[in-house]
Design an enzyme around this catalytic site. Sequence first.
Site, PDB file in Angstrom:
ATOM      1  N   PRO A  10       0.795  -1.222   0.000  1.00  0.00           N
ATOM      2  CA  PRO A  10       0.000   0.000   0.000  1.00  0.00           C
ATOM      3  C   PRO A  10       0.834   1.281   0.000  1.00  0.00           C
ATOM      4  CG  PRO A  10       0.024  -0.987   2.175  1.00  0.00           C
ATOM      5  CD  PRO A  10       0.659  -1.982   1.248  1.00  0.00           C
ATOM      6  N   ASN A  11       0.268   2.269  -0.689  1.00  0.00           N
ATOM      7  CA  ASN A  11       0.785   3.644  -0.769  1.00  0.00           C
ATOM      8  C   ASN A  11       2.012   3.786  -1.653  1.00  0.00           C
ATOM      9  OD1 ASN A  11      -1.210   4.788   0.989  1.00  0.00           O
ATOM     10  ND2 ASN A  11      -0.172   3.752   2.666  1.00  0.00           N
ATOM     11  N   ARG A  18       5.596  12.963  -2.792  1.00  0.00           N
ATOM     12  CA  ARG A  18       6.038  13.739  -1.618  1.00  0.00           C
ATOM     13  C   ARG A  18       7.054  12.919  -0.819  1.00  0.00           C
ATOM     14  NH1 ARG A  18       4.048  12.656   3.327  1.00  0.00           N
ATOM     15  NH2 ARG A  18       2.360  11.153   3.471  1.00  0.00           N
ATOM     16  N   TYR A  23      12.005   8.856   0.700  1.00  0.00           N
ATOM     17  CA  TYR A  23      11.799   7.818  -0.319  1.00  0.00           C
ATOM     18  C   TYR A  23      12.427   8.154  -1.678  1.00  0.00           C
ATOM     19  CZ  TYR A  23       8.374   6.196   3.074  1.00  0.00           C
ATOM     20  OH  TYR A  23       7.772   5.749   4.215  1.00  0.00           O
ATOM     21  N   ASN A  75       8.267  -5.547  -1.571  1.00  0.00           N
ATOM     22  CA  ASN A  75       8.222  -4.405  -0.665  1.00  0.00           C
ATOM     23  C   ASN A  75       6.750  -4.271  -0.286  1.00  0.00           C
ATOM     24  OD1 ASN A  75       8.094  -2.017   0.716  1.00  0.00           O
ATOM     25  ND2 ASN A  75       9.328  -0.849  -0.753  1.00  0.00           N
ATOM     26  N   ALA A  78       3.768  -0.779   4.587  1.00  0.00           N
ATOM     27  CA  ALA A  78       3.465  -0.837   6.023  1.00  0.00           C
ATOM     28  C   ALA A  78       3.025  -2.234   6.475  1.00  0.00           C
ATOM     29  CB  ALA A  78       2.406   0.196   6.375  1.00  0.00           C
ATOM     30  N   HIS A  81       5.312  -4.551   8.586  1.00  0.00           N
ATOM     31  CA  HIS A  81       5.517  -4.416  10.032  1.00  0.00           C
ATOM     32  C   HIS A  81       4.551  -5.253  10.863  1.00  0.00           C
ATOM     33  CE1 HIS A  81       8.133  -1.347   8.599  1.00  0.00           C
ATOM     34  NE2 HIS A  81       7.142  -0.578   8.173  1.00  0.00           N
ATOM     35  N   ASP A  88       2.709 -15.593   6.433  1.00  0.00           N
ATOM     36  CA  ASP A  88       2.361 -17.006   6.263  1.00  0.00           C
ATOM     37  C   ASP A  88       2.344 -17.397   4.786  1.00  0.00           C
ATOM     38  OD1 ASP A  88       2.190 -17.344   8.988  1.00  0.00           O
ATOM     39  OD2 ASP A  88       0.000 -17.385   9.058  1.00  0.00           O
ATOM     40  N   GLU A  99      13.340  -9.330   0.312  1.00  0.00           N
ATOM     41  CA  GLU A  99      12.561  -8.180   0.787  1.00  0.00           C
ATOM     42  C   GLU A  99      13.344  -6.907   0.488  1.00  0.00           C
ATOM     43  OE1 GLU A  99      11.889  -8.313   5.008  1.00  0.00           O
ATOM     44  OE2 GLU A  99      10.485  -6.617   4.960  1.00  0.00           O
ATOM     45  N   HIS A 101      13.231  -2.508   1.053  1.00  0.00           N
ATOM     46  CA  HIS A 101      12.625  -1.255   1.502  1.00  0.00           C
ATOM     47  C   HIS A 101      13.456  -0.104   0.970  1.00  0.00           C
ATOM     48  CE1 HIS A 101       9.576  -3.030   4.006  1.00  0.00           C
ATOM     49  NE2 HIS A 101      10.490  -3.914   4.370  1.00  0.00           N
ATOM     50  N   SER A 103      13.559   2.902   2.264  1.00  0.00           N
ATOM     51  CA  SER A 103      14.169   3.582   3.411  1.00  0.00           C
ATOM     52  C   SER A 103      14.810   2.548   4.338  1.00  0.00           C
ATOM     53  CB  SER A 103      13.106   4.381   4.167  1.00  0.00           C
ATOM     54  OG  SER A 103      12.083   3.516   4.656  1.00  0.00           O
ATOM     55  N   ARG A 108      14.145   4.433  11.608  1.00  0.00           N
ATOM     56  CA  ARG A 108      12.968   5.314  11.592  1.00  0.00           C
ATOM     57  C   ARG A 108      12.141   5.132  12.868  1.00  0.00           C
ATOM     58  NH1 ARG A 108       9.989   5.026   6.027  1.00  0.00           N
ATOM     59  NH2 ARG A 108       8.990   6.844   7.002  1.00  0.00           N
ATOM     60  N   ARG A 112       8.394   0.893  12.784  1.00  0.00           N
ATOM     61  CA  ARG A 112       8.911   0.409  11.490  1.00  0.00           C
ATOM     62  C   ARG A 112      10.164  -0.461  11.657  1.00  0.00           C
ATOM     63  NH1 ARG A 112       6.119   3.726   7.613  1.00  0.00           N
ATOM     64  NH2 ARG A 112       5.746   5.781   8.489  1.00  0.00           N
TER      65      ARG A 112
HETATM   66  O1  CA2 Z   1      10.852   2.145   2.909  1.00  0.00           O
HETATM   67  C1  CA2 Z   1       9.995   1.490   2.338  1.00  0.00           C
HETATM   68  O2  CA2 Z   1      10.129   1.001   1.219  1.00  0.00           O
HETATM   69  C2  CA2 Z   1       8.632   1.270   3.024  1.00  0.00           C
HETATM   70  O3  CA2 Z   1       8.217  -0.063   2.756  1.00  0.00           O
HETATM   71  C3  CA2 Z   1       7.644   2.251   2.419  1.00  0.00           C
HETATM   72  C4  CA2 Z   1       6.255   2.131   3.053  1.00  0.00           C
HETATM   73  C5  CA2 Z   1       6.378   2.350   4.569  1.00  0.00           C
HETATM   74  O4  CA2 Z   1       5.116   2.203   5.191  1.00  0.00           O
HETATM   75  C6  CA2 Z   1       7.353   1.336   5.179  1.00  0.00           C
HETATM   76  O5  CA2 Z   1       7.466   1.557   6.568  1.00  0.00           O
HETATM   77  C7  CA2 Z   1       8.723   1.445   4.534  1.00  0.00           C
HETATM   78  C8  CA2 Z   1       5.204   2.993   2.395  1.00  0.00           C
HETATM   79  C9  CA2 Z   1       5.658   4.397   2.113  1.00  0.00           C
HETATM   80  C10 CA2 Z   1       4.558   5.355   1.839  1.00  0.00           C
HETATM   81  O6  CA2 Z   1       4.730   5.791   0.535  1.00  0.00           O
HETATM   82  C11 CA2 Z   1       4.690   7.105   0.243  1.00  0.00           C
HETATM   83  C12 CA2 Z   1       4.847   7.388  -1.076  1.00  0.00           C
HETATM   84  C13 CA2 Z   1       4.823   8.677  -1.492  1.00  0.00           C
HETATM   85  C14 CA2 Z   1       4.644   9.677  -0.620  1.00  0.00           C
HETATM   86  C15 CA2 Z   1       4.504   9.396   0.705  1.00  0.00           C
HETATM   87  C16 CA2 Z   1       4.511   8.090   1.137  1.00  0.00           C
END
Ligand code: CA2
Length: 149
Positions: A10-11, A18, A23, A75, A78, A81, A88, A99, A101, A103, A108, A112
Amino acid sequence: MANILLLHGPNLSQLGSRDPEQYGTATLDDVVAAARAAAEAEGAELTHLQTEHEGELVSRIHDARTDGTDIVIVNAGAWSHYSYAIRDALELLTIPKVEVHLSNITAREPFRHTSVLTAVCDGAILGFGIDGYPLAVRAGLNLHDGVST
Ligand code: CA2
């Protein structure tokens, strides 16, 4: 030819819009293109799924058990976590799993710091932004080919 399945949770569809300090500035399309270029340079093929729906990711991981997928790169955003469902599903999959990430999640917020997925993957690449994806492709192919690094 190895078939690599790249999965995003997700996301991550919003990448590049942003939070560049966390990221980077690459979009999800850029990330997938970097992974695909690394795969194709090694004669492998890469398929991608990004989803905002946990069950869709679980089902796609199940499908990977029988559809000819050789390597998974994940990846899970969230979900990494806390999703025991994704953990599973990955555990059932007996192919190389890497895996990634963008970041460095261990540097962090405390929530996370742990990924519940890492223990059921072969390894994890953290904190290198988009550059982590070609590294993950390389690591997955080495595992698939039985190359020790
Ligand atoms: O560092 C990563 O790749 C994460 O998997 C990114 C996830 C975050 O929830 C993990 O803790 C670490 C999602 C990031 C949210 O994505 C955004 C994208 C654009 C703008 C803001 C957030």
